[in-house]
Design an enzyme around this catalytic site. Structure first.
Site, PDB file in Angstrom:
ATOM      1  N   GLY A  12       0.839  -1.213   0.000  1.00  0.00           N
ATOM      2  CA  GLY A  12       0.000   0.000   0.000  1.00  0.00           C
ATOM      3  C   GLY A  12       0.863   1.247   0.000  1.00  0.00           C
ATOM      4  N   ASP A  71       7.630   5.444   8.215  1.00  0.00           N
ATOM      5  CA  ASP A  71       7.076   4.802   9.406  1.00  0.00           C
ATOM      6  C   ASP A  71       5.814   5.562   9.773  1.00  0.00           C
ATOM      7  OD1 ASP A  71       7.680   2.531  11.232  1.00  0.00           O
ATOM      8  OD2 ASP A  71       7.234   4.088  12.696  1.00  0.00           O
ATOM      9  N   ASP A 156      -7.730   2.352   6.632  1.00  0.00           N
ATOM     10  CA  ASP A 156      -8.520   3.318   5.862  1.00  0.00           C
ATOM     11  C   ASP A 156     -10.040   3.058   5.865  1.00  0.00           C
ATOM     12  OD1 ASP A 156      -6.341   4.877   5.293  1.00  0.00           O
ATOM     13  OD2 ASP A 156      -5.977   4.008   3.312  1.00  0.00           O
ATOM     14  N   HIS A 181      -1.447  12.108   5.484  1.00  0.00           N
ATOM     15  CA  HIS A 181      -0.212  12.231   6.259  1.00  0.00           C
ATOM     16  C   HIS A 181       1.002  11.963   5.358  1.00  0.00           C
ATOM     17  CE1 HIS A 181      -1.850   8.256   6.103  1.00  0.00           C
ATOM     18  NE2 HIS A 181      -0.847   7.676   6.729  1.00  0.00           N
TER      19      HIS A 181
HETATM   20  P1  ITT Z   1       7.314  -1.317   6.464  1.00  0.00           P
HETATM   21  O1  ITT Z   1       7.839  -1.201   7.882  1.00  0.00           O
HETATM   22  O2  ITT Z   1       7.947  -2.394   5.653  1.00  0.00           O
HETATM   23  O3  ITT Z   1       7.336   0.007   5.757  1.00  0.00           O
HETATM   24  P2  ITT Z   1       4.795  -1.758   7.810  1.00  0.00           P
HETATM   25  O4  ITT Z   1       3.425  -2.040   7.314  1.00  0.00           O
HETATM   26  O5  ITT Z   1       5.347  -2.656   8.883  1.00  0.00           O
HETATM   27  O6  ITT Z   1       5.765  -1.721   6.532  1.00  0.00           O
HETATM   28  P3  ITT Z   1       4.826   0.463   9.686  1.00  0.00           P
HETATM   29  O7  ITT Z   1       5.664  -0.241  10.681  1.00  0.00           O
HETATM   30  O8  ITT Z   1       5.110   1.917   9.387  1.00  0.00           O
HETATM   31  O9  ITT Z   1       4.851  -0.256   8.277  1.00  0.00           O
HETATM   32  O10 ITT Z   1       3.311   0.314  10.140  1.00  0.00           O
HETATM   33  C1  ITT Z   1       2.308   1.131   9.628  1.00  0.00           C
HETATM   34  C2  ITT Z   1       0.940   0.616  10.095  1.00  0.00           C
HETATM   35  O11 ITT Z   1      -0.004   1.690  10.022  1.00  0.00           O
HETATM   36  C3  ITT Z   1       0.418  -0.497   9.217  1.00  0.00           C
HETATM   37  O12 ITT Z   1      -0.414  -1.354   9.991  1.00  0.00           O
HETATM   38  C4  ITT Z   1      -0.415   0.247   8.188  1.00  0.00           C
HETATM   39  O13 ITT Z   1      -1.452  -0.540   7.676  1.00  0.00           O
HETATM   40  C5  ITT Z   1      -0.939   1.433   9.008  1.00  0.00           C
HETATM   41  N1  ITT Z   1      -0.979   2.605   8.119  1.00  0.00           N
HETATM   42  C6  ITT Z   1       0.033   3.457   7.825  1.00  0.00           C
HETATM   43  N2  ITT Z   1      -0.339   4.358   6.903  1.00  0.00           N
HETATM   44  C7  ITT Z   1      -1.609   4.058   6.600  1.00  0.00           C
HETATM   45  C8  ITT Z   1      -2.524   4.606   5.697  1.00  0.00           C
HETATM   46  O14 ITT Z   1      -2.203   5.590   4.872  1.00  0.00           O
HETATM   47  N3  ITT Z   1      -3.746   4.063   5.653  1.00  0.00           N
HETATM   48  C9  ITT Z   1      -4.075   3.026   6.441  1.00  0.00           C
HETATM   49  N4  ITT Z   1      -3.264   2.439   7.300  1.00  0.00           N
HETATM   50  C10 ITT Z   1      -2.028   2.936   7.397  1.00  0.00           C
END
Ligand code: ITT
Length: 196
Positions: A12, A71, A156, A181
């Site tokens: 995503g 992050d 979302d 964001h």
């Molecule tokens: P990477 O560390 O490999 O980038 P990750 O999914 O583990 O991938 P994070 O540790 O940053 O990434 O966790 C982000 C969480 O927040 C994850 O559960 C996403 O689904 C949620 N999230 C972040 N941005 C979002 C968005 O724009 N819409 C919906 N959920 C989001």
């Protein structure tokens, strides 16, 4: 076109960052290397973004590389800011996006309410041979206790951005692209990248 290596394995995020950084060739690091585990054990979005960007920069072994990491997470007022930096693991160690989403819905319901103010945070780290920078973006809105729509990813379907009455799952992608964001943080990241 200048190349940006993305230190993420979240599809995503990759889709959105490619869409938002059209002046760059955006390459997920997993196109260049085998995916490896990165332990995100810091207590801020900023430090966790830096951990990911540094780890990928080191693993690439290419002095010229420009690496960016995202992050991010959602913070819910009735849960005192949870899940925050723990958003990816909220439903357990190997939780899927759906597991996390339904766990968050249940936890808000347990507080005896159907909605709560909430916001997303994104920290974008940029790492090159001699520089490290981190920028942030936020999106405020309301977390609701049902999942609506298939758009976006992660939380979302339960998030209504301020000024709207539909979730990011239901709204057109163009609206998230404008407000998110991630897009706000990437606008700042673009300015940083221009002067690197
Ligand atoms: P990477 O560390 O490999 O980038 P990750 O999914 O583990 O991938 P994070 O540790 O940053 O990434 O966790 C982000 C969480 O927040 C994850 O559960 C996403 O689904 C949620 N999230 C972040 N941005 C979002 C968005 O724009 N819409 C919906 N959920 C989001």
């Amino acid at each position: 076109m200048k190349k940006l290596v993305l230190a993420t394995s979240n599809k995503g995020k990759v889709r959105e960052i490619k869409e938002l950084m059209r002046n760059y060739e955006v390459v997920p690091y997993t196109d260049l290397l085998d995916a490896f585990e990165i332990v995100e054990d810091a207590d801020t979005f900023k430090e966790n973004a830096l951990i990911k960007a540094r780890a990928v920069y080191e693993a690439l072994g290419d002095e010229e590389a420009v690496v960016i990491a995202d992050d991010s997470g959602i913070s819910v007022d009735v849960l005192e800011g949870a899940p925050g930096i723990y958003s990816a693991r909220y439903g357990g160690e190997n939780a899927s996006d759906k597991d996390n989403l339904y766990k968050l819905i249940e936890d808000i319901k347990l507080k005896g309410t159907e909605r709560s103010p909430a916001y997303y945070t994104a920290a974008i780290a940029i790492v090159t041979k001699d520089r490290e920078r981190v920028v942030h973006g936020w999106m405020h809105g309301t977390a609701i206790t049902e999942a609506r729509g298939e758009g976006g990813f992660g939380y979302d379907p339960m998030f209504i951005p301020q000024g709207f009455d539909k979730t990011l799952g239901e709204l057109d992608d163009a609206i998230k692209k404008e407000l998110s964001h991630r897009s706000k943080a990437l606008q700042l990241a673009s300015k940083v990248l221009k002067v690197l």
